[in-house]
Each structure stands twice: as structure tokens, then as C-alpha cells.
Design a protein around this motif. Structure first.
Motif, PDB file in Angstrom:
ATOM      1  N   SER A 191       0.957  -1.363  -0.115  1.00 31.46           N
ATOM      2  CA  SER A 191       0.030   0.110   0.172  1.00 31.46           C
ATOM      3  C   SER A 191       0.763   1.190  -0.085  1.00 31.46           C
ATOM      4  N   ALA A 192       1.974   1.263   0.365  1.00 30.52           N
ATOM      5  CA  ALA A 192       3.040   2.314   0.500  1.00 30.52           C
ATOM      6  C   ALA A 192       3.794   2.441  -0.954  1.00 30.52           C
ATOM      7  N   SER A 193       3.570   1.669  -1.800  1.00 32.21           N
ATOM      8  CA  SER A 193       4.173   1.718  -3.089  1.00 32.21           C
ATOM      9  C   SER A 193       3.587   1.686  -4.475  1.00 32.21           C
ATOM     10  N   TYR A 194       3.344   0.629  -4.982  1.00 34.86           N
ATOM     11  CA  TYR A 194       2.983   0.605  -6.379  1.00 34.86           C
ATOM     12  C   TYR A 194       1.239   0.456  -6.322  1.00 34.86           C
ATOM     13  N   ALA A 195       0.756   0.172  -5.117  1.00 29.29           N
ATOM     14  CA  ALA A 195      -0.690  -0.048  -5.074  1.00 29.29           C
ATOM     15  C   ALA A 195      -1.538   1.164  -4.984  1.00 29.29           C
ATOM     16  N   GLY A 203     -15.427  -2.568   0.865  1.00 33.14           N
ATOM     17  CA  GLY A 203     -15.050  -3.454   2.220  1.00 33.14           C
ATOM     18  C   GLY A 203     -13.518  -3.779   2.023  1.00 33.14           C
ATOM     19  N   ALA A 204     -12.573  -3.358   1.445  1.00 33.88           N
ATOM     20  CA  ALA A 204     -11.474  -4.091   1.270  1.00 33.88           C
ATOM     21  C   ALA A 204     -10.592  -3.368   2.407  1.00 33.88           C
ATOM     22  N   LEU A 205      -9.880  -3.983   3.229  1.00 35.15           N
ATOM     23  CA  LEU A 205      -8.487  -3.294   4.049  1.00 35.15           C
ATOM     24  C   LEU A 205      -7.732  -2.599   3.276  1.00 35.15           C
ATOM     25  N   VAL A 206      -7.663  -1.498   3.541  1.00 28.79           N
ATOM     26  CA  VAL A 206      -6.630  -0.628   2.965  1.00 28.79           C
ATOM     27  C   VAL A 206      -5.788   0.194   3.888  1.00 28.79           C
ATOM     28  N   PHE A 242     -12.521   2.650   9.719  1.00 28.69           N
ATOM     29  CA  PHE A 242     -11.389   3.100   9.648  1.00 28.69           C
ATOM     30  C   PHE A 242     -10.582   2.069   8.687  1.00 28.69           C
ATOM     31  N   GLN A 243      -9.763   2.310   7.862  1.00 32.17           N
ATOM     32  CA  GLN A 243      -8.964   1.768   6.735  1.00 32.17           C
ATOM     33  C   GLN A 243      -9.966   0.504   5.707  1.00 32.17           C
ATOM     34  N   THR A 244     -11.036   0.782   5.616  1.00 31.16           N
ATOM     35  CA  THR A 244     -12.004   0.319   4.766  1.00 31.16           C
ATOM     36  C   THR A 244     -11.396   1.224   3.602  1.00 31.16           C
ATOM     37  N   SER A 245     -11.965   0.490   1.981  1.00 30.29           N
ATOM     38  CA  SER A 245     -11.765   1.320   1.048  1.00 30.29           C
ATOM     39  C   SER A 245     -12.667   2.472   1.007  1.00 30.29           C
ATOM     40  N   GLU A 246     -13.902   2.308   1.469  1.00 30.52           N
ATOM     41  CA  GLU A 246     -14.853   3.482   1.386  1.00 30.52           C
ATOM     42  C   GLU A 246     -14.362   4.764   2.239  1.00 30.52           C
ATOM     43  N   PHE A 247     -13.832   4.324   3.404  1.00 32.46           N
ATOM     44  CA  PHE A 247     -13.195   5.587   4.238  1.00 32.46           C
ATOM     45  C   PHE A 247     -11.812   6.039   3.656  1.00 32.46           C
ATOM     46  N   VAL A 248     -10.978   5.276   2.858  1.00 36.84           N
ATOM     47  CA  VAL A 248      -9.789   5.612   2.184  1.00 36.84           C
ATOM     48  C   VAL A 248     -10.301   6.862   1.024  1.00 36.84           C
ATOM     49  N   ILE A 291      -8.349   6.997  -2.922  1.00 43.78           N
ATOM     50  CA  ILE A 291      -8.914   6.003  -4.039  1.00 43.78           C
ATOM     51  C   ILE A 291      -9.964   6.980  -4.834  1.00 43.78           C
ATOM     52  N   ASP A 292      -9.818   6.608  -5.975  1.00 44.00           N
ATOM     53  CA  ASP A 292     -10.777   7.123  -6.998  1.00 44.00           C
ATOM     54  C   ASP A 292     -11.966   6.761  -7.206  1.00 44.00           C
ATOM     55  N   LYS A 293     -12.356   5.321  -7.007  1.00 46.27           N
ATOM     56  CA  LYS A 293     -13.527   4.785  -7.046  1.00 46.27           C
ATOM     57  C   LYS A 293     -13.620   3.501  -6.395  1.00 46.27           C
ATOM     58  N   VAL A 294     -14.687   3.278  -5.510  1.00 47.27           N
ATOM     59  CA  VAL A 294     -14.895   1.758  -5.337  1.00 47.27           C
ATOM     60  C   VAL A 294     -15.831   1.076  -6.031  1.00 47.27           C
ATOM     61  N   VAL A 295     -15.243   0.073  -6.553  1.00 53.79           N
ATOM     62  CA  VAL A 295     -16.152  -0.699  -7.575  1.00 53.79           C
ATOM     63  C   VAL A 295     -16.612  -2.217  -7.116  1.00 53.79           C
ATOM     64  N   HIS A 296     -17.729  -2.233  -7.378  1.00 55.28           N
ATOM     65  CA  HIS A 296     -18.321  -3.821  -7.080  1.00 55.28           C
ATOM     66  C   HIS A 296     -17.582  -4.690  -8.050  1.00 55.28           C
ATOM     67  N   ARG A 297     -17.269  -5.842  -7.533  1.00 54.77           N
ATOM     68  CA  ARG A 297     -16.435  -6.925  -8.224  1.00 54.77           C
ATOM     69  C   ARG A 297     -17.184  -7.249  -9.620  1.00 54.77           C
ATOM     70  N   LYS A 298     -18.684  -7.301  -9.518  1.00 57.71           N
ATOM     71  CA  LYS A 298     -19.101  -7.714 -10.865  1.00 57.71           C
ATOM     72  C   LYS A 298     -19.356  -6.667 -11.927  1.00 57.71           C
ATOM     73  N   ASP A 299     -19.028  -5.397 -11.285  1.00 60.01           N
ATOM     74  CA  ASP A 299     -18.781  -4.086 -12.369  1.00 60.01           C
ATOM     75  C   ASP A 299     -17.433  -3.818 -12.684  1.00 60.01           C
TER      76      ASP A 299
END
Length: 278
Positions: free
Chosen positions: A206-210, A221-224, A244-250, A256-264
Motif C-alpha cells: 500500500s506504501a508503493s505501487y498499489a 469493504g477492502a482493508l486498505v 477506518f482503513q476500509t476502501s470506502e473510508f480511504v 482512492i478514485d472509485k470503489v467498484v463492485h466486483r461484478k462491475d
């Protein structure tokens, strides 16, 4: 023995049959048929909790059928420190991971198509030593970036990692700079680098290429994050928010630019790539 007394073997057999049929959602605790869960791309149909995918499962739902061709698959971890801890040697752990996953490293790289658009992809697999970033992982990410550069292709990396692989010491940590340098070079040819964060994406990854994509996407809901929640709370002596540290919080805080459901995800990636291809 009375006929109505259940033996241990009978109970174990019934439990095994249940485990073969059902899984329990880690978010809402609902029992889900394994087949339904699998058919729904490992997403809970009741609460939308996103379960983990193997590298090849993710490739299967993201790339066009039959289009994936793996590159640099023979690169494997080295053991520069001859590392040993209380649980055994690093070499033994790598061998166990290879047997368990049938992978040579924590990332699979290759080329393919997303709705007809050619791409280079790197897909991490958390089953291989927690998706950790070792020297061979970094080498594969860099070589895939170089392939994208040489062939003028977009580059997409799906991260799923606990962070740097400390069994390799500084050689692991230097992969943070090495991978960032590799993806940064794509900008010279105005080639897009898209980073997709899945559960979990933490530590040195998370501190580099991600987190340096032209676009950073994430699954719900990903832990980031970098350090763990308890470590941060103990350091700052404050209680952190529940999300805290969920993709939505980040995303809410601009990382993060966008939270995207897996099916999308495939559709979203295609729309982004179509914009760059205009």
C-alpha cells in the motif's frame, strides 16, 4: 454400542459434508451455498461482502475468455539470508506455498484482453505467503511494466497483500522503490497504469505501487492501510472510526478514485481503457 449413539467419526463426517456444501459469510454470518457463492464471484448475495479470489479466478472474471497468456512464470523466490525462525526456514515456507497454490510467486503476470482491449496485468494471490512482496514479486511487477512499456500497452495490477516479505530483509523493502520506478516510466509513453486494491492491501504494498496508479480503484469493504489498527490506536492513544482503513473510508479521504463492485469491475476497466484509447 446402542444404535442411537453418534460416534466421533459420524459427527466428523456430517461436519465435513456441511463444510463441503456451505460457507459462512465473514461479514453478516449468513450461511451460503458454496455453489451460489462461487457463481456470484465469491461475493455474499445477502450483504455484498467480497471474499478473496485466487489469481486465476480473478483473471477468469476480468479478462476475455482464452485471451490470457502468462509471462515470466518461472521466476521464483530466492533466500538471500538463509532465513530461519521458530516456525521453520523461509525455504520450507516457500515450498509449502508452492505446493498449496501451484504458483511460483505471490503474483501472476501476463497479457490478455478486456472486452477486446489489449492489456498487461499483474494479479496477486494472498494464499502465497500472504501475498507478500518479495524480490521475485517485485521483479515480476517490474518486468510486466517493462513489457507494457515496450509494447505500448495499459498496465493493471490487482493487489492483495499483507506487505513486504521480511524474510528477505532489505531486498524485499527495495522492491517498493523498484516497482514504483517501473510503473512511473509508463508515463513517458502516456500509457495508463491502473491499480486495483482488494482485501487486504497493506504494509509496503500500500506504501508503493498499489497507491500510485493513474487511477486507484478498490473493491467494497477492502482493508486498505499501512500499519494495523491496534498499532495506530496504541501509538496515537485515540479510538479510530469503525470503518477506518476500509476502501470506502480511504476513498472519502482522497486516496482512492472509485470503489467498484466486483461484478462491475470488468465493465469499469473497459470504460477507463476506452477513454485512453480514443
Amino acid at each position: 454400542m446402542p444404535w442411537f449413539i453418534k460416534t466421533r467419526s459420524t459427527r466428523d463426517a456430517k461436519k465435513k459434508r456441511r463444510d463441503e456444501i456451505w460457507i459462512r459469510c465473514k461479514s453478516c454470518n449468513a450461511h451460503i451455498f458454496k455453489e451460489d457463492f462461487s457463481n456470484n464471484q465469491n461475493v455474499c448475495p445477502k450483504c455484498n461482502w467480497h471474499g478473496k479470489l485466487t489469481a486465476y479466478e480473478r483473471i477468469g472474471i476480468t479478462l476475455d475468455s482464452g485471451s490470457f497468456a502468462e509471462i515470466n512464470e518461472t521466476i521464483t523466490p530466492s533466500d538471500p539470508l538463509s532465513f530461519v525462525d521458530a516456525k521453520g526456514s523461509y525455504k520450507e515456507k516457500v515450498e509449502l506455498a508452492r505446493e498449496k497454490t501451484s504458483l511460483n510467486e505471490s503474483i501472476v503476470t501476463g497479457t490478455g484482453k478486456i472486452s477486446g482491449i489489449d492489456v498487461v496485468v499483474g494479479v496477486m494471490d494472498f494464499r502465497f505467503l500472504g501475498g507478500s512482496l518479495g524480490s521475485a514479486t517485485g521483479e515480476k511487477i517490474l518486468l510486466a511494466a517493462n513489457y507494457a512499456y515496450d509494447h505500448r500497452l495499459p498496465y493493471i495490477v490487482f493487489s492483495a497483500s499483507g506487505g513486504a516479505r521480511m524474510h528477505e530483509g532489505i531486498l524485499s523493502l527495495m522492491q517498493m522503490a523498484k516497482t514504483c520506478a517501473g510503473v512511473a516510466r509508463l508515463d513517458e509513453k502516456r500509457l495508463p497504469y491502473i491499480s486495483v486494491l482488494t482485501d487486504p492491501t497493506t504494509g509496503g504494498v500500500s506504501a508503493s505501487y498499489a497507491m500510485v496508479g493513474d487511477l486507484n480503484l478498490a473493491e467494497p469493504g477492502a482493508l486498505v492501510g499501512f500499519a494495523g489498527r491496534r498499532v495506530i490506536e496504541q501509538t496515537i492513544k485515540q479510538k479510530l472510526p469503525e470503518n477506518f482503513q476500509t476502501s470506502e473510508f480511504v476513498q472519502e479521504h482522497g486516496f482512492i478514485d472509485k470503489v467498484v463492485h466486483r461484478k462491475d469491475m470488468k465493465t469499469t476497466l473497459h470504460k477507463i481503457l476506452s477513454f485512453y484509447n480514443r
